[in-house]
Scaffold this active site. Structure first.
Site, PDB file in Angstrom:
ATOM      1  N   TYR A 110     -64.670  21.419  -0.189  1.00  0.00           N
ATOM      2  CA  TYR A 110     -65.809  21.169  -1.078  1.00  0.00           C
ATOM      3  C   TYR A 110     -65.523  21.615  -2.503  1.00  0.00           C
ATOM      4  CZ  TYR A 110     -69.107  19.321   2.241  1.00  0.00           C
ATOM      5  OH  TYR A 110     -69.751  18.500   3.110  1.00  0.00           O
ATOM      6  N   GLU A 206     -56.976  27.475  28.666  1.00  0.00           N
ATOM      7  CA  GLU A 206     -57.009  26.412  27.646  1.00  0.00           C
ATOM      8  C   GLU A 206     -58.324  26.378  26.886  1.00  0.00           C
ATOM      9  OE1 GLU A 206     -55.244  22.744  28.740  1.00  0.00           O
ATOM     10  OE2 GLU A 206     -56.375  21.571  27.287  1.00  0.00           O
ATOM     11  N   ASP A 258     -54.071  22.744  31.378  1.00  0.00           N
ATOM     12  CA  ASP A 258     -54.208  21.523  32.167  1.00  0.00           C
ATOM     13  C   ASP A 258     -52.837  20.946  32.489  1.00  0.00           C
ATOM     14  OD1 ASP A 258     -56.898  21.770  31.976  1.00  0.00           O
ATOM     15  OD2 ASP A 258     -57.161  20.246  30.415  1.00  0.00           O
TER      16      ASP A 258
END
Lengths: 378, 705
Positions: A110, A206, A258
């Site tokens: 910004y 995870e 995973d």
């Protein structure tokens, strides 16, 4: 050597660090001004953050950034805008250092964002553009993100048998309720110190959902460990904290991720470092980290139902092959077999798939069994 | 099989029993000659008077055609007035009650009555010929000769007068002044259709000081007719505009009847943009390959030449004594054989021999093409496009008749971008407005593959884009599909020539479009640098305290030089080529000059389009069309001001517009100079031969060492 560099960088006082950053920044601006005033094409050198410019240091077992650099010119149609953005953010960093304040990446986006006078064009299309330029700025100035007075949003949680001091506040990570301690973006010694640690190892999972399961089952109490989570690909803060705990408290790190290319790459990044941030591997990588699971054989080993299978997409398959071909994977026969097995399965599995067995199967059976059997991938 | 024995005389039928039997004798009482005029009065659609709209157009067209032919033949630069007056008070009862002039505000109603006035500054018409020319169908000077002219049969203007008489009962008014010192003649003619001639209603001699003809001579025709005035496609307006395009040597004054937009009528003047008359075509004799057997027999009967040899050499073009001899010998006749003795069988053999004889193509001095310069002028003035390419083919022959095809493409400007291209068809400089799809030229346009030339084209139809395609056929005899002269018959020879001409223009269009794309890139490049320099100067100044203005000025200067260098194209040997020059040097091309303002507009449009695409949206039609509108020509060349090729001085015609040199002819020759040479200040250095750097530098990925 690695340690020395790390320490020399981290042990610098804030003013020293600022002076260093300022020197680099002004050096860059001076070079641009010099070439400009000589009616030449100003440029900045940006070390290439690419696979080709990344080498695997077998001795240190981490990724390192090579020497290749890309010249970013103003008078090049494809680079002009990036050049402008680099200068713009450079001046933004300078004003932060002058003011002695820090900004989030989004805040910096910004700060640099405005419409170019006389046009309808904005300086940045989105935050991704600004984030990438800031990473470029880090490497080209040789300064870390925190040295540029920038931090990322918090994304990571910790709980366990450890007490730390964060910006002077004592935090007992045993008493963090169900939410856990949010790992900050900057985990340098001047921000975080370790006060007391009883834990014997770190279990990194995870994502938050799995972490909650472990926290609710008080896994860290039963097994005397620290439980962390990195919201997928762990941000630098999480990796830095893990690395420091691993180094300074001598805690081994086990990862529960995973069974898919994404999970494999998370492990790769935690262990060796990432291609994008290869220049920070020496501060972030944990070469001794172990991969507990989920493993491709778990479908049979744990007798899971068909429902947990998620078919591999074309992308997944390509990505898996890509990962298997990374130099730091090629020599690891176990990993080659693991990725092969996943491809042969033709499906991926998430950690949550173990819930189909029992709600607490993962915390009460799966992980304890793996740890006991020292059954992990390196 | 019916048995032959069963065949009987036919029985009288019911009808024949009741009515008196028609005999050959009774029939003979009703059989009589039909005059041509009567035939056409009944079949007026054959002449283009199918409906009130078309009747008005055809009337104007026939009169203007005659005027132009007359002026050109007399060597006078035509100055033609076309006026259509709404006759508000009908003097004779018409078929329906006349709508009053309140309808004038709206689109004109059917059955309105108009007075068409066409006046020229031509040579005038000799008094005794007036009845014949304006009152007799199939009377004229143009039918029997093989010479290129607008009119061919001598039907048009008399048919218009006849149509006027039938629909309004009003005679035709003709005022003609054939000599500056003689008084003008005013003749009012009423056509007698049954006799194919006109009766003089009244005849007045105007005093010598008649100011009607300031040029000394001229003809004015006034015909009152029932018609319908409208605007847009196939209107008189379009006819006049197109005629002005194909005849830039003519000054037209055109006055319309009142419309909603122009309650007082609209007066337009199409000024002359070429001060030279077209080369007056020569009259030619028939070519042996261009006649039919019947024509040959007729010619043999009529000829004054006694021997075959003389007949062939004198009555045909391109037949010399040796060819005549060869023809005669091939059918076993002597060259001295009498033309009167030629039997039908011999004539047939002779005809065959004629067709097979090796004869040169007919001479082409009988043709007067518009010419590339004039076409450019006409298209530029009429359409104000951004680009024009024209092509004038060498003469070709169909059925022994020479013809020339000329084509032009006008692109960009205010032409509608989203619509199929318009096809402007001309035959001997006369615009053809009806029956487009039956016309050979239309087929040629839609059979050309415009995708090759950067245009969109739905299969088998006209290309889509801001484009006008002009096709002109000049010939001693244009093969129209009907007497109303609306479409050119589809002869292979003609269509092939048309396609070749279109391809020639298409290639130039492609070059231009490529160049325009490149210019867009150049404009974008320029604007990218310009846009960011301010930001950079400010940022750098904030970091190290350097004077922002000094930085800005320095960067600006570099930016200008850089763009200039990038805009250059290098050929294979590393020499700078300027595609703009190449295209501009082409006499058959016009490119609208482009100013700096356009360049910025292009870049902004491009940016807007890109952001639109990023947001998932397609660039709007407005963006697209303005893109097209913006990225146009480069040259500052005016076609009229163009010195002959090769003698043009670049600096003189293109003063200090160095930044405008940007185009490249094709992607293949896109080259950029090595960046290492940038340090040298202008003039830009040339790289060593054979060294090329591609325009867009790829990101360098160095192997780690």
């Amino acid at each position: 050597m690695a340690k020395n560099t790390t320490q020399s960088k981290t042990s610098r006082s804030v003013t020293q660090r600022d002076a260093h950053t300022m020197k680099q920044l002004v050096g860059m601006a001076d070079a641009v001004a010099r070439t400009s005033l000589a009616y030449r094409d100003p440029s900045v050198e940006v070390p290439a953050r690419t696979l080709a410019n990344t080498t695997f240091n077998k001795k240190r077992r981490t990724l390192e950034m090579g020497k290749a650099a890309q010249t970013r010119n103003l008078f090049n149609v494809g680079q002009a805008k990036k050049f402008m953005q680099t200068m713009l953010l450079g001046s933004g960093v300078k004003s932060l250092i002058d003011a002695g304040k820090t900004l989030s990446l989004r805040g910096m986006y910004y700060k640099g964002l405005h419409t170019i006078p006389g046009t309808k064009e904005k300086t940045f299309a989105d935050q991704d553009e600004s984030d990438t330029i800031l990473e470029d700025l880090e490497v080209s100035l040789g300064s870390l993100r925190e040295e540029l007075h920038l931090f990322a949003k918090k994304a990571g949680t910790m709980v366990g048998n450890i007490t730390i001091i964060d910006s002077g506040d004592e935090i007992d990570c045993r008493r963090m309720g169900s939410g856990g301690y949010a790992i900050p973006s900057i985990c340098e010694p001047d921000v975080i110190q370790f006060k007391k640690c009883d834990a014997k190892f770190i279990l990194h999972v995870e994502k938050n959902t799995v972490w909650s399961r472990f926290n609710e089952d008080k896994f860290w109490q039963k097994h005397n460990c620290i439980l962390t989570e990195g919201g997928g690909q762990p941000p630098r803060g999480v990796r830095r904290l893990l690395r420091r705990m691993h180094d300074e408290l001598k805690l081994p790190v086990y990862c529960l991720l995973d069974c898919d290319p994404w999970g494999h790459y998370i492990y790769s990044v935690m262990k060796q470092g990432s291609i994008n941030l290869a220049f920070e591997s020496e501060r972030l990588a944990i070469p001794d980290a172990k991969f507990l699971g989920i493993r491709a054989i778990d479908y049979d080993r744990c007798d899971l139902s068909d429902d947990v299978q998620i078919a591999l997409t074309e992308n997944d398959i390509n990505r898996a092959k890509q990962i298997a071909a990374y130099p730091w994977f090629t020599d690891k026969k176990e990993w080659q077999r693991e990725i092969d097995a996943m491809l042969k399965n033709g499906f991926k599995m998430e950690v949550e798939s173990l819930i189909t067995k029992d709600i607490s199967y993962v915390t009460e059976v799966y992980v304890p069994e793996r740890l006991k059997a020292k059954d992990w991938l390196d | 099989m019916p048995d032959s024995a069963t065949l009987e005389a036919p029985q009288p039928t019911e009808r024949s029993r009741r009515a008196p039997r028609v005999t050959a004798e009774t029939m003979a009482t009703k059989q009589r000659e039909i005059s041509v005029s009567e035939f056409f009065a009944k079949n007026r659609h054959l002449l283009g008077f199918d409906n009130p709209r078309k009747a008005l157009l055809t009337t104007v067209k026939e009169a203007v055609d005659n005027s132009l032919d007359a002026c050109e033949e007399a060597g006078i630069l035509p100055d033609i007035l076309v006026e259509i007056r709404l006759v508000s008070e009908p003097q004779a009862p018409s078929r329906k009650p006349q709508a009053e002039s309140e309808t004038a505000g709206r689109k004109a109603q059917a059955d309105e009555r108009f007075r068409v006035i066409v006046q020229d500054n031509g040579p005038g018409i000799v008094r005794k010929q007036i009845e014949n020319i304006f009152g007799k169908l199939l009377y004229g000077s143009k039918f029997h000769r093989l010479k290129m002219s607008r009119g061919q049969q001598g039907i048009g203007i008399s048919a218009a007068g006849m149509y006027g008489l039938i629909t309004t009962g009003k005679p035709v008014l003709i005022i003609s002044k054939s000599h500056p010192k003689k008084p003008a003649q005013e003749v009012v003619l009423k056509m007698d259709t049954s006799k194919n001639r006109a009766d003089v209603v009244s005849e007045t001699e105007h005093p010598e000081d008649d100011s009607l003809f300031p040029d000394g001579t001229g003809t004015r025709v006034e015909i009152e007719l029932a018609g319908k005035y409208f605007t847009g496609a196939r209107s008189v307006d379009e006819y006049v505009e197109l005629t002005a395009i194909a005849n830039p040597h003519t000054r037209f004054t055109y006055v319309t009847p009142p419309t909603s937009q122009f309650p007082e009528g609209r007066r337009q003047v199409f000024e002359r943009s070429v001060d030279e008359l077209p080369v007056q075509p020569e009259e030619i004799k028939p070519h042996p390959h261009g006649i039919e057997l019947g024509t040959l027999i007729g010619m043999l009967e009529r000829t004054e030449h006694g021997t075959l040899s003389a007949f062939f050499t004198e009555e045909f073009c391109r037949v010399g004594p040796s060819v005549a001899k060869a023809i005669c010998e091939s059918v076993g006749l002597s060259t001295r054989y009498s033309t009167k003795k030629v039997s039908h069988g011999e004539a047939e053999k002779l005809y065959k021999a004629l067709q097979e004889a090796k004869v040169m193509a007919p001479p082409t001095n009988c043709l007067s093409p518009i010419g590339v310069k004039t076409m450019l002028k006409g298209l530029e003035r009429g359409l104000k496009p951004n680009f024009i390419a024209v092509s004038s083919r060498p003469p070709a022959v169909y059925r022994g008749r020479p013809f020339i095809i000329e084509a032009g493409i006008a692109f960009g400007g205010d032409l509608p971008a989203e619509e199929p291209a318009q096809v402007f068809r001309f035959a001997n400089r006369v615009p053809l407005l009806y029956q487009q799809s039956a016309c050979s030229s239309f087929k040629a346009v839609s059979e050309t593959n415009w995708k090759n030339y950067g245009m969109q084209q739905p299969k088998g139809s006209l290309p889509v884009g801001p484009m006008v395609v002009m096709l002109h056929m000049a010939s001693v005899w244009v093969p129209f599909t009907s007497e109303s002269k609306e479409a050119i018959a589809d002869y292979d020879e003609i269509r092939e020539e048309m396609e070749l001409a279109l391809k020639d223009c298409g290639r130039k269009l492609k070059t231009y479009l490529n160049r325009r794309d490149r210019m867009k890139a150049a404009g974008e490049r320029r604007s990218i640098f310009l846009r960011y320099i301010g930001e950079i100067a400010k940022a750098v100044s904030e970091i190290n305290g350097q004077d922002a203005q000094a930085l800005y000025d320095a960067l600006m200067k570099t930016a200008q030089r850089k763009t200039l260098e990038m805009d250059q194209t290098l050929d294979e040997e590393g020499k700078v080529i300027n595609a703009a020059e190449k295209l501009e040097a082409d006499e058959a091309v016009y490119v609208k000059p482009l100013d700096e303002h356009d360049l910025i507009a292009i870049a902004e449009e491009k940016e807007a389009a890109r952001q639109g695409a990023k947001a998932g949206g397609q660039p709007t039609a407005a963006v697209k069309s303005s893109l097209l509108a913006a990225g146009q020509g480069i040259s500052s060349r005016e076609p009229s001001a163009a010195p002959p090729p090769g003698k043009r001085k670049r600096k003189a015609t293109r003063p200090e517009r160095a930044e405008e040199r940007k185009p490249r002819p094709s992607a293949k020759s896109e080259r950029q100079r090595p960046p290492s040479l940038f340090e040298n200040l202008p003039p830009p250095p040339k790289p060593a031969p054979g060294k090329h750097v591609v325009l867009v530098r790829k990101k360098v990925k160095k192997k780690p060492t």
